[in-house]
Design a protein around this motif. Structure first.
Motif, PDB file in Angstrom:
ATOM      1  N   UNK A   1       1.901 -14.456  -4.501  1.00  0.00           N
ATOM      2  CA  UNK A   1       1.154 -15.068  -5.604  1.00  0.00           C
ATOM      3  C   UNK A   1       1.845 -16.337  -6.084  1.00  0.00           C
TER       4      UNK A   1
ATOM      5  N   UNK B   1     -12.088 -15.191  10.883  1.00  0.00           N
ATOM      6  CA  UNK B   1     -10.665 -14.863  10.890  1.00  0.00           C
ATOM      7  C   UNK B   1     -10.419 -13.688   9.949  1.00  0.00           C
TER       8      UNK B   1
ATOM      9  N   UNK C   1      -2.046  -7.417   2.359  1.00  0.00           N
ATOM     10  CA  UNK C   1      -2.398  -7.350   0.970  1.00  0.00           C
ATOM     11  C   UNK C   1      -1.159  -7.590   0.130  1.00  0.00           C
ATOM     12  N   UNK C   2      -1.383  -8.065  -1.044  1.00  0.00           N
ATOM     13  CA  UNK C   2      -0.242  -8.232  -1.932  1.00  0.00           C
ATOM     14  C   UNK C   2      -0.692  -8.033  -3.367  1.00  0.00           C
ATOM     15  N   UNK C   3       0.262  -7.678  -4.188  1.00  0.00           N
ATOM     16  CA  UNK C   3      -0.067  -7.395  -5.575  1.00  0.00           C
ATOM     17  C   UNK C   3      -0.172  -8.668  -6.405  1.00  0.00           C
ATOM     18  N   UNK C   4      -0.691  -8.449  -7.618  1.00  0.00           N
ATOM     19  CA  UNK C   4      -0.879  -9.583  -8.519  1.00  0.00           C
ATOM     20  C   UNK C   4       0.436 -10.307  -8.764  1.00  0.00           C
ATOM     21  N   UNK C   5       1.512  -9.553  -8.829  1.00  0.00           N
ATOM     22  CA  UNK C   5       2.799 -10.215  -9.031  1.00  0.00           C
ATOM     23  C   UNK C   5       3.666 -10.022  -7.803  1.00  0.00           C
TER      24      UNK C   5
ATOM     25  N   UNK D   1     -14.648 -18.277   9.095  1.00  0.00           N
ATOM     26  CA  UNK D   1     -15.202 -17.033   8.542  1.00  0.00           C
ATOM     27  C   UNK D   1     -14.853 -15.807   9.379  1.00  0.00           C
TER      28      UNK D   1
ATOM     29  N   UNK E   1      -6.447 -18.542   6.658  1.00  0.00           N
ATOM     30  CA  UNK E   1      -7.454 -19.601   6.664  1.00  0.00           C
ATOM     31  C   UNK E   1      -6.998 -20.786   5.849  1.00  0.00           C
TER      32      UNK E   1
END
Lengths: 665, 177, 155
Positions: free
Chosen positions: A349, A336, A341-345, A334, A273
């Motif tokens: 990011x 879409x 997923x991805x991690x904080x690091x 909305x 988005x």
């Protein structure tokens, strides 16, 4: 006859643009192949007629047809031919014709080169581009007709503004427009995706090369503009945060964020988005820039002739295009689905950080550009935002960006162990810090924290790139290995990144060093008198008159010596053009890789004495060299082999995602 | 619902921006109708361009329908509209007065000799003070004045045949009747 | 809260804080860098702050341009036909600077209403008057300050 032909051609082009906008779009919604198939021929036809119109205007200039009002205002029999051609886009009406010509060109390019897209999607993309065409063609035909006749016919033209009679400025608008208009492709792709309700990695893969090429042109255009300003304006300045400059810089910033965000969406299916919004934003900023420059809302030393009636037309057009696209976004976004997923690091990011910073900078540039307007509209007084603020604001945020730039290429997708990254970058950190400290010490020049900071940031980028290269070429040794690697899929993107980021490092050095260490001297000199400038001796040998093709010049002679050895003779001029009688300064510049010596004439003070301005500009060329490298990086990235494969299975694109080690981008 | 609201933020920001830009457009003096339209012409007295000993004043504008054309030799657009003015003067439908704005007397006179003189008389406004009274921002600008000396119309920018036929002459005819 | 979640939250908080501080600094600098525009009338009336970087604008009064002996310092008057102030500038004037033209100058007001300019801007088109200057002239007219040549009628 020919102007009428051009005018008629534009009308035909408009009707084809209407066909292009309506039928393929409706056809795509109802799945009517016949209507969908109209897209390419309509695009070709539109291009054909606009090309004719453009040719007619060029011909009118070359034949000095002053019965055409636009030619009468901007042409002149004494004007050299090459500038007669560039005069075509030297003022409002003609530059709009250029805009629409380039737009029709891009439309044809998309219709021919994007054949691997599903027909329905391609139809929508071309339709949206057709709609933009309608807007600009209407603007041309109803308010800014370049072929309007003037009667009685003047015997001589008003001449092209002398400031524009320069090779740099001849190509600067075409390059810039290639960039502005190119953003409409990403925009159209985004709209098509929103309409179709399908926003996935494939969409990002389709958009990416087009966006990168447009971004590349924008980079070239801005770099050229800066280089031109330095050469022509006589003040040694190369960026003024002028509203017109900001109008081109904001789309560039948004486009930079976009190409990075597209990487994430293509590789990981994330940020969908946000990427779509950025695509809408980049083109919106292009259009906004067009409005700001031509409506008279903002005062600027190089805005086009201001006309509020035209401004109103563009504003309405803006509302339709931007308002419409943002409404579509609000309605469709909305639904879409969220991506990977991805991690904080993780690389995601870091790229998110990149986007965030670029958007903040864009917002601040917008704020600074519009603040005078906002204050005036609210009755808070007439203000102007100082150049130092823009610089300071930019300098606050750029280091954060650079830190991320160093980390990004070495960070894995989805998950990166911070400790592991730190270990890889240890050497880079040490070298950067060391270089930074050295750079701030008064060794070659006087000490400066900023210079030290610049060296540190640049070294950070360069070292990180070196580490990344070493890792990538781990198994392919030497130059042969490099050559082999260049042929692989994905190498275009990678090496494009390397070159472009390297360009940023070069740019940072150029900007910081020239601002920290430049020496400026205003002085009055008599013929034969010498003066000292940053270790050089400059001897003024008087001023003589000289006649040019369409101007008269006072030509000065200045000898530049270092340690009694003459290294250059400069000829700064003060010109008065025959027709427009505006005085103009041509600076005398001794160009060097590590420094420029720049001399500009002021005024004759009697007795052969002249006031003049002398500059020592260290590393100033690195600014444009950096810009050029960034553009080359873009070219490399866009030419990645994986985009050139004609037949694609869009679903398999998703299958190729996943964990990719450093080296892919 | 909150979820949907989030996506409307960009649109909302854009709407706000448009509001400012629209206001910005209307702040430009050229878009706003001249406040002088409908008001009497300002009182003034200036020397005549061709004869510094003679003068021209607002009183010369009463009793007939006239045009006042603000022009200068340094103004390129004025050069373009000049032939149109000469043609208009030849038709004799309306008297054209000139306000030579921030110019050099000798240059202006030579200009008229070279390119033709459509003006009944020219007022020489060397420092532009009188222009300020008329609300002049630059050249060329043309005013239509009726018999009572009331300004009825102001055109900013060079005159063309179309403008003369569509804007100027109809109004002049109406004011004469 | 899972450790992963917490890590993410801390990271986000740090980013937001860092960016927030940067934004705050940039905005504060923004306010300090706004340059207001003052007309000669405003300056003469004491409305303009002394010592601060401001802009003034007006028409260069004919005959007021005086060059000092060093060849580079020049003084001239600017006016909005209601009040006149003196401007001093050391350096090379822009190509389009001439008497009777509207200019905008950036600098600081010193004691005695002498405006020491750091930069003088003249627009690139003779018929273009900086809007602030045009506005200033209009306002001065409206407030009734008129010269002898023009007479009373205010628009």
């Amino acid at each position: 006859m020919i102007p009428e032909l051009g005018h008629f051609a534009l009308i035909l082009a408009l009707s084809l643009a209407l066909v292009l906008s309506i039928f393929p779009m409706i056809g795509s919604l109802n799945n009517t192949p016949g209507w969908i198939a109209l897209a390419r021929p309509a695009a070709l036809g539109q291009f054909f007629f606009i090309a004719i119109a453009f040719g007619c205007l060029v011909s009118s200039f070359l034949t000095d047809d002053f019965s055409v009002a636009y030619v009468a205002q901007n042409g002149n029999t004494l004007l050299p031919d090459v500038y007669k051609v560039s005069a075509v886009w030297g003022a409002h009406e003609g530059s709009l014709l250029l805009w629409v010509f380039i737009l029709s060109g891009w439309t044809v390019a998309v219709s021919m080169l994007a054949r691997h897209l599903p027909a329905v999607v391609l139809a929508r993309v071309l339709s949206v581009m057709g709609m933009v065409s309608i807007g600009f063609l209407s603007f041309l035909l109803f308010t800014s007709n370049p072929f309007a006749r003037v009667f009685p016919v003047p015997l001589q033209g008003g001449d092209l503004n002398p400031l524009l009679q320069d090779p740099g400025l001849a190509i600067h608008p075409p390059m810039l427009y290639m960039g502005y208009v190119g953003m409409s492709v990403a925009f159209s792709f985004a709209i098509a995706a929103l309409i179709g309700g399908r926003l996935d990695a494939a969409w990002a893969r389709w958009s990416r090369p087009w966006t990168t090429v447009a971004w590349m042109f924008l980079t070239i255009g801005i770099t050229l503009g800066s280089w031109w300003a330095y050469n022509e304006l006589g003040w040694g300045g190369w960026w003024f945060w002028d509203p017109v400059e900001n109008a081109s810089f904001m789309p560039w910033l948004a486009a930079t964020a976009l190409i990075h965000s597209l990487a994430v969406t293509e590789k990981r299916g994330a940020f969908k988005r946000w990427t779509v919004l950025l695509a809408l934003l980049a083109f919106s900023l292009s259009l906004l820039g067009t409005f700001l420059v031509r409506s008279g809302v903002l005062t600027s030393v190089h805005a086009f002739a201001t006309d509020p009636a035209r401004g109103l037309f563009i504003l309405i057009f803006l509302c339709i295009v931007i308002g419409g696209s943002l409404s579509l976004y609000a309605a469709r976004a909305p639904s879409v689905s969220s991506g990977g997923r991805f991690d904080a690091f993780s690389r995601e990011t870091l790229l998110l950080g990149n986007n965030l910073l670029l958007v903040i900078i864009t917002a601040f540039v917008l704020l600074g550009t519009l603040a005078p307007l906002i204050y005036d509209a609210l009755g808070w007084g007439k203000i102007s935002v100082g150049f130092p603020w823009f610089n300071r604001m930019f300098v606050i945020f750029t280091p954060f960006l650079v830190v991320l730039m160093g980390m990004g290429p070495l960070t894995r997708w989805k998950h990166q162990d911070p400790g592991d990254l730190a270990r890889q970058l240890r050497v880079a950190l040490l070298i950067s810090l060391g270089g930074g400290i050295l750079g701030s010490l008064p060794i070659l020049h006087k000490g400066s924290i900023w210079a030290g900071l610049a060296v540190m940031l640049s070294l950070w980028i360069v070292c990180s790139l070196a580490i990344s290269l070493r890792q990538r070429l781990r198994y392919r040794k030497g130059l042969a290995g490099l050559w082999q690697d260049l042929g692989t899929k994905g190498s275009g993107s990678y090496y494009g990144m390397v070159v472009a980021h390297f360009g940023v490092a070069v740019f940072i050095i150029g900007v910081t060093f020239v601002m920290q260490y430049n020496v400026e001297k205003d002085i009055r000199l008599s013929p034969g008198q010498s003066t000292e400038l940053a270790g050089y001796t400059l001897r003024f040998d008087g001023v003589q008159g000289r006649q040019g093709p369409n101007y008269h010049a006072d030509r000065g002679t200045v000898h530049v010596l270092k340690d009694d050895r003459e290294i250059a003779v400069l000829h700064p001029e003060k010109r008065v053009y025959t027709v427009q009688t505006k005085p103009m300064t041509e600076s005398g510049i001794d160009v060097g890789f590590t420094r420029d010596i720049y001399v500009s004439l002021g005024e004759g003070l009697g007795n052969g004495d002249w006031s003049m301005r002398l500059y020592y500009k260290p590393f100033v060329r690195w600014i444009w060299f950096g810009g050029l490298l960034i553009a080359i990086g873009g070219l490399l990235a866009a030419s990645d082999r994986r985009y050139r494969i004609a037949v694609r299975d869009q679903l398999s694109a998703l299958g190729n995602d996943g964990l990719i080690a450093n080296g892919g981008s | 619902m909150a979820r949907y609201l989030r996506y409307m933020v960009p649109l909302a920001i854009f709407a706000l921006l448009v509001a400012f830009l629209y206001r910005g457009l209307s702040l430009d003096p050229k878009l706003v109708p001249s406040p002088l339209v409908g008001k009497p012409i300002p009182k003034f007295t200036l020397t005549r361009l061709d004869n510094p000993a003679a003068s021209i004043s607002d009183a010369d504008f009463r009793g007939k329908v006239t045009l006042l054309n603000v022009w200068a030799t340094w103004c390129v657009s004025c050069r373009q509209e000049h032939e149109t003015l000469v043609q208009l003067a030849k038709t004799g439908q309306v008297d054209i007065y000139g306000l030579n704005y921030k110019d050099n007397r000798e240059d202006a006179r030579q200009w008229l000799t070279r390119y033709g003189n459509p003006y009944v008389a020219n007022a020489f406004d060397s420092d532009g003070r009188v222009g300020i009274d008329w609300g002049v921002y630059g050249a060329p600008e043309t005013f239509i004045i009726d018999r009572e000396g009331i300004i009825r119309h102001k055109h900013i920018g060079p005159l063309t045949i179309e403008i003369i036929n569509d804007e100027i002459l109809p109004l002049v005819a109406k004011l004469k009747s | 809260m899972t450790p992963k979640r917490r890590k993410r939250l801390i990271l986000i908080a740090l980013m937001v804080a860092g960016v927030g501080i940067a934004i705050a600094v940039a905005l504060k600098a923004f306010n300090e860098n706004l340059m207001f525009f003052y007309t000669p009338t405003a300056v003469a009336g004491g409305e303009a702050p002394a010592g601060h970087l401001i802009r003034v604008g007006g028409l260069v009064t004919k005959g007021s341009v005086k060059r000092q002996s060093d060849g580079l310092t020049v003084t001239f008057d600017i006016t909005d036909y209601a009040e006149t102030i003196k401007v001093q500038y050391t350096g090379i004037l822009p190509d389009l600077f001439r008497e009777g033209q509207g200019i905008v100058a950036r600098g600081r007001l010193q004691k005695g209403n002498l405006f020491v300019a750091e930069e003088v801007l003249a627009k690139h088109d003779e018929k273009y008057m900086p809007p602030e200057v045009a506005d200033a002239l209009k306002t001065a007219k409206k407030n009734g300050a008129v010269g002898a040549a023009t007479g009373g009628e205010t628009p």
